[in-house]
Design a protein around this motif. Structure first.
Motif, short mmCIF file in Angstrom:
data_model
loop_
_atom_site.label_atom_id
_atom_site.label_comp_id
_atom_site.label_asym_id
_atom_site.label_seq_id
_atom_site.Cartn_x
_atom_site.Cartn_y
_atom_site.Cartn_z
N ALA A 85 -3.73 19.03 -30.90
CA ALA A 85 -3.31 18.55 -32.21
C ALA A 85 -4.29 18.98 -33.29
CB ALA A 85 -3.17 17.03 -32.19
N ALA A 86 -5.59 18.96 -32.98
CA ALA A 86 -6.59 19.43 -33.93
C ALA A 86 -6.41 20.92 -34.22
CB ALA A 86 -7.99 19.15 -33.40
N TRP A 87 -6.04 21.68 -33.19
CA TRP A 87 -5.73 23.10 -33.40
C TRP A 87 -4.51 23.26 -34.30
CZ3 TRP A 87 -1.06 25.01 -31.45
CH2 TRP A 87 -0.84 26.36 -31.68
N VAL A 95 1.25 16.74 -38.16
CA VAL A 95 1.27 17.00 -36.72
C VAL A 95 1.36 15.65 -36.01
CG1 VAL A 95 0.05 18.02 -34.76
CG2 VAL A 95 -0.13 19.07 -37.02
N SER A 96 2.24 15.55 -35.04
CA SER A 96 2.45 14.27 -34.36
C SER A 96 2.30 14.44 -32.85
CB SER A 96 3.84 13.71 -34.67
OG SER A 96 4.08 12.51 -33.93
N LEU A 97 1.71 13.40 -32.23
CA LEU A 97 1.58 13.31 -30.77
C LEU A 97 2.62 12.37 -30.18
CD1 LEU A 97 -2.31 12.91 -30.67
CD2 LEU A 97 -1.03 14.98 -30.26
N HIS A 98 3.74 12.20 -30.88
CA HIS A 98 4.73 11.20 -30.47
C HIS A 98 5.28 11.49 -29.07
CE1 HIS A 98 7.92 8.22 -31.02
NE2 HIS A 98 8.75 9.12 -30.52
N PRO A 233 -7.43 14.46 -37.58
CA PRO A 233 -8.53 14.93 -36.73
C PRO A 233 -9.78 14.09 -36.92
CG PRO A 233 -7.48 16.77 -37.85
CD PRO A 233 -6.95 15.52 -38.48
N PRO A 234 -10.53 13.85 -35.85
CA PRO A 234 -11.77 13.07 -35.97
C PRO A 234 -12.85 13.88 -36.69
CG PRO A 234 -11.54 13.93 -33.74
CD PRO A 234 -10.26 14.27 -34.46
N THR A 235 -13.83 13.16 -37.20
CA THR A 235 -14.94 13.81 -37.91
C THR A 235 -16.06 14.21 -36.96
OG1 THR A 235 -15.89 11.63 -38.36
CG2 THR A 235 -14.43 12.58 -40.03
N THR A 236 -15.92 13.91 -35.68
CA THR A 236 -16.90 14.32 -34.68
C THR A 236 -16.18 15.03 -33.54
OG1 THR A 236 -16.77 12.21 -33.50
CG2 THR A 236 -18.42 12.40 -35.25
N LEU A 264 -14.71 23.75 -29.37
CA LEU A 264 -15.36 23.29 -30.59
C LEU A 264 -14.95 24.14 -31.78
CD1 LEU A 264 -17.42 21.65 -32.22
CD2 LEU A 264 -19.21 23.18 -31.37
N ALA A 265 -14.94 25.46 -31.61
CA ALA A 265 -14.54 26.36 -32.69
C ALA A 265 -13.08 26.13 -33.07
CB ALA A 265 -14.76 27.81 -32.27
N THR A 266 -12.23 25.83 -32.10
CA THR A 266 -10.82 25.56 -32.39
C THR A 266 -10.67 24.33 -33.28
OG1 THR A 266 -10.11 26.55 -30.30
CG2 THR A 266 -8.59 25.01 -31.35
N CYS A 267 -11.39 23.25 -32.96
CA CYS A 267 -11.32 22.04 -33.78
C CYS A 267 -11.91 22.28 -35.16
CB CYS A 267 -12.05 20.91 -33.08
SG CYS A 267 -11.23 20.30 -31.60
N LEU A 268 -12.98 23.04 -35.25
CA LEU A 268 -13.61 23.30 -36.54
C LEU A 268 -12.68 24.11 -37.44
CD1 LEU A 268 -17.23 24.18 -35.37
CD2 LEU A 268 -16.45 22.06 -36.41
N ALA A 269 -11.98 25.09 -36.86
CA ALA A 269 -11.06 25.90 -37.67
C ALA A 269 -9.92 25.05 -38.21
CB ALA A 269 -10.52 27.06 -36.83
N GLY A 270 -9.44 24.09 -37.42
CA GLY A 270 -8.35 23.23 -37.88
C GLY A 270 -8.76 22.34 -39.04
#
Length: 471
Positions: A85-87, A95-98, A233-236, A264-270
């Motif tokens: 989801a962060a990606w 974006v939903s995780l339903h 997305p979380p801040t950590t 980590l890079a995937t979450c940062l890019a999102g």
């Protein structure tokens, strides 16, 4: 609106295989009580050996005793779902995780940025393949219809409400997303396709079936909106990979480390963020957790660079006890400002920016080995500089022609065959602290081609003394 659904047919298995050095090894996921272990999923190599889902672990061992096993972990699946989801957040803010094993995202507002849907879909597939997840992608006017189309096949796209009903009417009831009890009841009534269900009077359906059936039909056909909670997305960033065996060498940790830094890079890019400081955690059976801090002078999110910096800190570490799991924790995620480059950079594949070179040297040599030289309020050259934290850009030298690096102490110099390029420059200072200096500095070109910064002084003795060398 247009909604895309990304369905993961073997979600749990892909999450394990992407962390395995040898994905071709026979592997199964186990769940259930210890008295009766059941195979939850099996990869292609395990299926080729005759192992099947829902088979007991005892029966599987009777067929083939040599295969790897991993525990089916619900908590790991939730973290994996949030990672994807962060990606996806990098492509849409909705974006939903339903739905389990799937993501739905609104893409109508993203098409002007990422291009028409075929190009957008191709980019999604390319990045998902790089992440290591098998997938199906569909497009529909609402999220429920997109999820139902993902059950029916891959690359299905319905762009408007007019074509939605005709695309769904012939689908089998088993693929419509009803609860198993409703599917079974409809089957006993001889209803096999959606058009047969829609042909029944609505009042009769309301009396015979739960209200969830009509709600699902309305949401699927677009007459009712499904309320969704959108992902934030979380801040950590926190991720942990449990190893299948005890690791005693840091070299064997490089594969899971690459996966950690890539995620980590995937979450940062999102989130359009960078990592400036993160911690590697090596978990042992009895010894305390080993923590390796990776600190950067500027935020970074390139996966190759993050891996290289983390590897430089990991390899010199002495493993005090076999490692059972490796984790990555990043609590400082500042905004990321990409490096400005020209449109016609010359041979960029063979050049390294100052920022990348600086971080590589720090990761290999240590934080104290790389520093900047700053000015200090003293005319004496040996006291006119100090060590500073490396800055984000190279500092230009002052207007005076001085060498970039001085000798630890002045050394005698033979200038019989030398040429004076400039000078003298009188420096007289230090009378207040008892280390006064009165020197006349010259720039000399020696016979061997070297350029020296030398002086004459009565305090150090007669003759010439070299203070530093020009590159």
């Amino acid at each position: 609106m247009k909604w895309a659904c990304i369905f993961f047919p073997q979600f749990a298995l892909d999450g394990v295989l992407r962390n395995c050095p040898d994905p071709d090894e026979a592997l199964v996921l186990l769940h259930g009580p210890i008295q009766r272990r059941i195979i939850k999923a099996a990869n292609a190599a395990a299926l080729a050996l005759g192992l099947r889902p829902e088979m007991t672990y005892t029966a599987a061992q009777a067929i083939c005793p040599q295969f790897a096993t991993v525990e089916y972990d619900e908590a790991a699946l939730r973290r994996q779902h949030e990672l994807l989801a962060a990606w996806a957040y990098g492509f849409s803010s909705q974006v939903s995780l339903h739905f389990a094993d799937a993501l739905v995202l609104e893409v109508q507002s993203s098409l002007p940025l990422f291009g028409p849907w075929p190009r957008f879909e191709a980019r999604l597939r390319q990045e998902l393949t790089a992440l290591g997840f098998g997938h199906r992608i569909t497009l529909a006017p609402n999220p429920v219809a997109a999820r139902v189309l993902a059950n029916a096949g891959d690359s299905l796209a319905v762009r408007d409400d007019a074509g939605l009903a005709s695309a769904l009417r012939t689908l089998p009831v088993a693929l419509l997303g009803f609860e198993p009890e409703i599917v079974q009841a409809l089957g006993r009534m001889g209803l096999r396709q959606l058009n047969q269900v829609l042909a029944l009077p609505r009042a009769q359906l309301a009396r015979r079936f739960p209200l969830s059936l009509l709600n699902h039909l309305d949401q699927m056909l677009g007459s009712k909106v499904l309320p969704l909670e959108f992902f934030l997305p979380p801040t950590t960033f926190r991720l942990r990979i449990e190893l299948n065996f005890e690791v005693e060498s840091t070299q064997a940790l490089l594969f899971p480390l690459r996966r950690l830094t890539s995620d980590l890079a995937t979450c940062l890019a999102g989130r359009d963020m960078g990592a400036q400081r993160f911690t590697l955690r090596l978990e042992h059976r009895e010894a305390p957790t080993t923590e390796i801090v990776v600190g950067l002078l500027a935020p970074e999110r390139d996966p190759a660079l993050l891996f290289e910096f983390a590897r430089g800190r990991l390899e010199p570490t002495q493993v005090v006890e076999p490692v059972l799991a490796i984790g990555l924790v990043a609590d400082e995620l500042p905004s990321f400002v990409p490096q400005h480059r020209g449109l016609f950079d010359e041979r960029p594949q063979q050049t390294v920016s100052w920022e990348q070179l600086r971080e590589r040297l720090r990761s290999r040599l240590g934080d104290d080995a790389v520093y900047a030289v700053g000015a200090q309020g003293d005319h004496r050259p040996e006291r006119a500089w100090r060590r500073d934290t490396p800055s984000l850009a190279l500092q230009a030298l002052g207007p005076n022609r001085r060498p970039g690096w001085l000798l630890p102490a002045p050394e005698p110099l033979d200038v019989d065959q030398s040429r004076v390029l400039s000078g003298p420059e009188r420096i007289e200072s230090g009378w207040w602290d008892g280390e006064d200096a009165c020197r006349d500095y010259y720039v000399l070109e020696l016979a061997d081609g070297r350029t020296a910064w030398a002086f004459q002084s009565q305090a150090e003795g007669a003759g010439w003394w070299v203070q530093g060398w020009f590159a």
